[in-house]
Design a protein around this motif. Structure first.
Motif, PDB file in Angstrom:
ATOM      1  N   ALA A  74       0.848  -1.191   0.000  1.00  0.00           N
ATOM      2  CA  ALA A  74       0.000   0.000   0.000  1.00  0.00           C
ATOM      3  C   ALA A  74       0.884   1.241   0.000  1.00  0.00           C
ATOM      4  CB  ALA A  74      -0.906  -0.026   1.217  1.00  0.00           C
ATOM      5  N   PHE A  75       0.573   2.197  -0.855  1.00  0.00           N
ATOM      6  CA  PHE A  75       1.320   3.439  -1.008  1.00  0.00           C
ATOM      7  C   PHE A  75       2.750   3.194  -1.510  1.00  0.00           C
ATOM      8  CE2 PHE A  75      -1.797   3.962   2.404  1.00  0.00           C
ATOM      9  CZ  PHE A  75      -2.563   4.993   1.908  1.00  0.00           C
ATOM     10  N   GLY A  76       2.933   2.106  -2.261  1.00  0.00           N
ATOM     11  CA  GLY A  76       4.249   1.763  -2.780  1.00  0.00           C
ATOM     12  C   GLY A  76       4.588   2.499  -4.068  1.00  0.00           C
ATOM     13  N   ASP A  77       5.877   2.716  -4.284  1.00  0.00           N
ATOM     14  CA  ASP A  77       6.352   3.416  -5.478  1.00  0.00           C
ATOM     15  C   ASP A  77       6.306   2.520  -6.704  1.00  0.00           C
ATOM     16  OD1 ASP A  77       6.937   5.695  -3.983  1.00  0.00           O
ATOM     17  OD2 ASP A  77       8.970   5.010  -3.525  1.00  0.00           O
ATOM     18  N   SER A  78       6.398   3.142  -7.881  1.00  0.00           N
ATOM     19  CA  SER A  78       6.391   2.408  -9.137  1.00  0.00           C
ATOM     20  C   SER A  78       7.619   1.507  -9.251  1.00  0.00           C
ATOM     21  CB  SER A  78       6.372   3.382 -10.320  1.00  0.00           C
ATOM     22  OG  SER A  78       6.536   2.692 -11.544  1.00  0.00           O
ATOM     23  N   VAL A  79       7.431   0.324  -9.824  1.00  0.00           N
ATOM     24  CA  VAL A  79       8.547  -0.607 -10.029  1.00  0.00           C
ATOM     25  C   VAL A  79       9.278  -0.313 -11.337  1.00  0.00           C
ATOM     26  CG1 VAL A  79       7.469  -2.455  -8.698  1.00  0.00           C
ATOM     27  CG2 VAL A  79       7.056  -2.317 -11.167  1.00  0.00           C
ATOM     28  N   PHE A  80       8.757   0.585 -12.153  1.00  0.00           N
ATOM     29  CA  PHE A  80       9.349   0.872 -13.457  1.00  0.00           C
ATOM     30  C   PHE A  80      10.408   1.964 -13.380  1.00  0.00           C
ATOM     31  CE2 PHE A  80       5.074  -0.694 -14.401  1.00  0.00           C
ATOM     32  CZ  PHE A  80       5.325  -1.654 -15.362  1.00  0.00           C
ATOM     33  N   GLU A  81      11.440   1.796 -14.188  1.00  0.00           N
ATOM     34  CA  GLU A  81      12.387   2.882 -14.410  1.00  0.00           C
ATOM     35  C   GLU A  81      11.764   3.865 -15.397  1.00  0.00           C
ATOM     36  OE1 GLU A  81      15.239   3.208 -12.845  1.00  0.00           O
ATOM     37  OE2 GLU A  81      15.126   1.289 -11.798  1.00  0.00           O
ATOM     38  N   PRO A 131       0.626  10.579 -10.872  1.00  0.00           N
ATOM     39  CA  PRO A 131       1.526  10.024 -11.894  1.00  0.00           C
ATOM     40  C   PRO A 131       2.139   8.689 -11.492  1.00  0.00           C
ATOM     41  CG  PRO A 131       2.671  11.700 -10.637  1.00  0.00           C
ATOM     42  CD  PRO A 131       1.275  11.623 -10.068  1.00  0.00           C
ATOM     43  N   GLY A 132       2.902   8.136 -12.431  1.00  0.00           N
ATOM     44  CA  GLY A 132       3.635   6.896 -12.170  1.00  0.00           C
ATOM     45  C   GLY A 132       2.883   5.643 -12.508  1.00  0.00           C
ATOM     46  N   GLY A 133       1.581   5.754 -12.787  1.00  0.00           N
ATOM     47  CA  GLY A 133       0.742   4.601 -13.057  1.00  0.00           C
ATOM     48  C   GLY A 133       0.673   4.251 -14.532  1.00  0.00           C
ATOM     49  N   PRO A 134      -0.438   3.657 -14.970  1.00  0.00           N
ATOM     50  CA  PRO A 134      -0.547   3.162 -16.343  1.00  0.00           C
ATOM     51  C   PRO A 134      -0.268   4.194 -17.429  1.00  0.00           C
ATOM     52  CG  PRO A 134      -2.334   2.294 -15.002  1.00  0.00           C
ATOM     53  CD  PRO A 134      -1.624   3.295 -14.156  1.00  0.00           C
ATOM     54  N   LEU A 135      -0.721   5.443 -17.248  1.00  0.00           N
ATOM     55  CA  LEU A 135      -0.528   6.448 -18.293  1.00  0.00           C
ATOM     56  C   LEU A 135       0.938   6.793 -18.493  1.00  0.00           C
ATOM     57  CD1 LEU A 135      -3.604   6.625 -18.120  1.00  0.00           C
ATOM     58  CD2 LEU A 135      -3.395   9.113 -18.289  1.00  0.00           C
ATOM     59  N   ASP A 136       1.761   6.557 -17.493  1.00  0.00           N
ATOM     60  CA  ASP A 136       3.194   6.814 -17.626  1.00  0.00           C
ATOM     61  C   ASP A 136       3.967   5.585 -18.083  1.00  0.00           C
ATOM     62  OD1 ASP A 136       3.153   9.508 -16.970  1.00  0.00           O
ATOM     63  OD2 ASP A 136       3.170   9.101 -14.821  1.00  0.00           O
ATOM     64  N   GLN A 137       3.248   4.490 -18.352  1.00  0.00           N
ATOM     65  CA  GLN A 137       3.916   3.268 -18.803  1.00  0.00           C
ATOM     66  C   GLN A 137       3.421   2.829 -20.183  1.00  0.00           C
ATOM     67  OE1 GLN A 137       6.277   2.928 -16.860  1.00  0.00           O
ATOM     68  NE2 GLN A 137       5.439   3.964 -15.053  1.00  0.00           N
ATOM     69  N   TRP A 150       2.818   3.680  -7.850  1.00  0.00           N
ATOM     70  CA  TRP A 150       2.502   5.036  -8.326  1.00  0.00           C
ATOM     71  C   TRP A 150       3.510   6.003  -7.701  1.00  0.00           C
ATOM     72  CZ3 TRP A 150      -2.267   5.286 -11.142  1.00  0.00           C
ATOM     73  CH2 TRP A 150      -3.083   4.157 -11.024  1.00  0.00           C
ATOM     74  N   ASP A 151       3.445   7.257  -8.118  1.00  0.00           N
ATOM     75  CA  ASP A 151       4.300   8.298  -7.541  1.00  0.00           C
ATOM     76  C   ASP A 151       3.523   9.017  -6.443  1.00  0.00           C
ATOM     77  OD1 ASP A 151       5.997  10.342  -6.892  1.00  0.00           O
ATOM     78  OD2 ASP A 151       6.041  11.254  -8.887  1.00  0.00           O
ATOM     79  N   TRP A 152       3.612   8.493  -5.249  1.00  0.00           N
ATOM     80  CA  TRP A 152       2.855   9.059  -4.138  1.00  0.00           C
ATOM     81  C   TRP A 152       3.411  10.405  -3.685  1.00  0.00           C
ATOM     82  CZ3 TRP A 152      -1.721   7.248  -2.636  1.00  0.00           C
ATOM     83  CH2 TRP A 152      -2.067   5.964  -3.089  1.00  0.00           C
ATOM     84  N   ASP A 153       4.718  10.637  -3.922  1.00  0.00           N
ATOM     85  CA  ASP A 153       5.307  11.920  -3.520  1.00  0.00           C
ATOM     86  C   ASP A 153       4.628  13.081  -4.236  1.00  0.00           C
ATOM     87  OD1 ASP A 153       7.100  10.650  -1.878  1.00  0.00           O
ATOM     88  OD2 ASP A 153       8.711  10.595  -3.377  1.00  0.00           O
ATOM     89  N   ALA A 154       4.120  12.822  -5.454  1.00  0.00           N
ATOM     90  CA  ALA A 154       3.530  13.890  -6.258  1.00  0.00           C
ATOM     91  C   ALA A 154       2.228  14.423  -5.671  1.00  0.00           C
ATOM     92  CB  ALA A 154       3.288  13.391  -7.680  1.00  0.00           C
ATOM     93  N   ILE A 155       1.549  13.617  -4.868  1.00  0.00           N
ATOM     94  CA  ILE A 155       0.273  14.089  -4.305  1.00  0.00           C
ATOM     95  C   ILE A 155       0.335  14.260  -2.784  1.00  0.00           C
ATOM     96  CG2 ILE A 155      -1.033  13.028  -6.192  1.00  0.00           C
ATOM     97  CD1 ILE A 155      -2.003  10.920  -4.110  1.00  0.00           C
ATOM     98  N   ARG A 156       1.503  13.963  -2.193  1.00  0.00           N
ATOM     99  CA  ARG A 156       1.615  14.135  -0.745  1.00  0.00           C
ATOM    100  C   ARG A 156       1.652  15.625  -0.409  1.00  0.00           C
ATOM    101  NH1 ARG A 156       5.584  11.147  -0.166  1.00  0.00           N
ATOM    102  NH2 ARG A 156       4.501   9.233   0.392  1.00  0.00           N
ATOM    103  N   LYS A 157       0.898  16.026   0.580  1.00  0.00           N
ATOM    104  CA  LYS A 157       0.838  17.436   0.961  1.00  0.00           C
ATOM    105  C   LYS A 157       2.172  17.902   1.526  1.00  0.00           C
ATOM    106  CE  LYS A 157      -4.149  17.639   1.878  1.00  0.00           C
ATOM    107  NZ  LYS A 157      -5.192  17.820   2.917  1.00  0.00           N
ATOM    108  N   PRO A 158       2.524  19.167   1.310  1.00  0.00           N
ATOM    109  CA  PRO A 158       3.797  19.692   1.827  1.00  0.00           C
ATOM    110  C   PRO A 158       3.911  19.503   3.331  1.00  0.00           C
ATOM    111  CG  PRO A 158       2.778  21.251   0.313  1.00  0.00           C
ATOM    112  CD  PRO A 158       1.764  20.178   0.553  1.00  0.00           C
ATOM    113  N   GLY A 159       5.082  19.060   3.740  1.00  0.00           N
ATOM    114  CA  GLY A 159       5.335  18.889   5.162  1.00  0.00           C
ATOM    115  C   GLY A 159       4.862  17.580   5.754  1.00  0.00           C
TER     116      GLY A 159
END
Length: 472
Positions: free
Chosen positions: A71-78, A132-138, A105-114
């Motif tokens: 859960a909340f894991g980063d993308s496995v793709f380069e 980002p980081g999901g199907p549309l980016d692959q 997915w790229d969870w950092d992109a939607i994480r709130k500042p701080g």
């Protein structure tokens, strides 16, 4: 081109026209009767994330990672990594993914500042931002799905945006037909696990209805079934003789029928390749089903999900290609889902480099019935856990660890099939699958030269050598 991908489904959960089968799958039978069934088809791993990655890239997962995306894991793709979806895109195909992603997915992109990475509450993320980081980016033009049914966030995602916002702090499991659990995390109001399978299928049907014969398309429908939670909808309850799991398989089969029907309706059946397979074998409730219903999802093979034994990664594998594949044909060729990449490249005229899909063999000679001088694949590597591998070569399989089981095997199951659990001090396992598909007789000490040769080849692969031959 369509890939229908089941989740945690055993090789013997398809009826293939057997009227005595406890789970009847008329639509998969219909697919098989019009195409080719592989009796020796394999996923790359005994668990889901690695198998999905390997299939999409034509490269075994163990070259990059082991284990599933949590859960909340980063993308496995380069970034920019080869995928079959990106290849189809470059060849002018419309591409779409539906259902279970489970590749990060790229969870950092939607994480709130701080907000720190350990914070997982609904308030920790800006759900209005691009995800980002999901199907549309692959390589996929479109996506509609729930991410992963038993992992947060519990909501609908369309493209790279959240269609429903997970505002509730934690999911509360509704009573489930066949059991299962959900990992805690944010959930959207009204989210219901029973909606997932019919919804992702309907969205796929609607997308196909928009396609036409003028432009090729690739659809990847990743079912959430029959994975836990076991949630067949009420019209399917009691339809099998294998409990709610069997009912869930039957509902999955009905969804396959909807895809086949829309292709016929649109007049696209004759020029669309349809593939059905699964990410790995059935989960450990298979032991209970064996005792309760006398239904063994792995058929004549040993093992379940997670295992290096055959049942962990030998999966249903059906390919229909009208006019190219002989209807109702079968093949005992050893094939892997990583082979789809080179096969699709050959079909579409895409020239793979030697850095792309390095483990992928072109299956066209097998699919089109051409005589092969010998086995297509030199060997096939299987892996689920770090440092534990198996190598298949011809009829032989070397399990280069003490046991092929990932956990304790059911005593009832062992006694039912006359098996014994292998001890932890075992130096390794060697089986002849033609003579012993149940992997009951360890021949490791009887064939030391074969063990040495197979272990040496396995080491070469694991150390970096490509499994597929280099391309001209």
């Amino acid at each position: 081109m369509i890939i229908l991908y089941a989740d945690d489904m055993g090789v013997a959960d398809v009826s293939y026209g057997d009227p005595e089968a406890k789970i009847q799958t008329p639509n998969l039978d219909r697919l098989a009767s019009a195409g080719m069934t592989f009796s020796d088809g394999h996923s790359s791993s005994g668990i889901c994330t690695p198998s999905r990655y390997a299939m999409l890239t034509g490269q075994h997962h163990w070259r990059s990672f082991h284990g599933i995306v949590g859960a909340f894991g980063d993308s496995v793709f380069e970034s920019g990594e080869f995928t079959i979806a990106r290849m189809f895109q470059q060849q002018g195909y419309n591409t779409a993914c539906f259902g279970k992603w489970h590749l990060g997915w790229d969870w950092d992109a939607i994480r709130k500042p701080g907000v720190g990475k350990k914070a997982k509450g609904a308030e920790s993320y800006d759900w209005t931002k691009r995800f980002p980081g999901g199907p549309l980016d692959q390589g996929f033009d479109d996506y509609y799905g729930d991410g992963t049914i038993n992992m947060p966030p519990y909501c609908w995602i369309e493209g790279d945006r959240f269609l429903t916002i997970p505002t509730k702090p934690v999911i509360k499991s509704n009573p489930l037909a066949g059991g299962g659990s959900f990992r805690p995390g944010p959930m959207a109001e009204g989210w219901n696990p029973y909606d997932v399978l019919p919804t992702i299928t309907q969205k796929t049907v609607e997308w196909i209805e928009k396609q036409d014969a003028q432009k090729p398309f690739f659809a990847y429908l990743a079912f959430n079934s029959p994975h836990y939670p076991i949630v067949p909808n009420k019209p399917f309850h009691g339809k099998s003789h294998a409990g709610y799991y069997g009912d869930f398989v039957i509902e999955t089969d009905a969804m396959v029928g909807k895809i086949l029907d829309v292709l016929e309706k649109k007049g696209l059946s004759n020029n669309t390749i349809v593939i059905f397979t699964a990410d790995n074998g059935a989960e450990n409730a298979a032991y209970r089903r064996l005792r309760q219903f006398d239904q063994w999802s792995s058929g004549k093979f040993r093992g379940i999900k997670h295992d290096l034994y055959e049942g962990g990664h030998r999966v249903p594998f059906i390919v229909r290609w009208p006019g190219q594949i002989k209807a109702g044909s079968t093949s005992d060729e050893v094939v892997s889902q990583v082979d789809l990449a080179a096969t699709f490249a050959a079909i579409t005229g895409f020239k793979l480099t030697n850095e792309q899909a390095i483990d992928s063999y072109n299956l066209l000679p097998v699919l089109t019935g051409k005589d092969c001088a010998g086995p297509l694949r030199v060997a096939t590597v299987q892996n689920t856990k770090t440092g534990k591998y198996a190598l298949r070569q011809g009829d032989w399989v070397l399990i280069d660890t003490s046991t092929g089981a990932s956990g304790k095997e059911s005593q009832y199951y062992l006694e039912h099939f006359g098996l014994q659990a292998y001890l932890k001090n075992n130096p390794g396992l060697l089986f002849n699958l033609k003579e012993d598909p149940r992997q009951s007789k360890n021949l490791y000490n009887e064939h030391p030269e074969k063990v040495t040769a197979m272990r040496a080849l396995l080491k070469r692969y694991v150390d970096g050598e490509r499994c597929a031959p280099e391309r001209n």
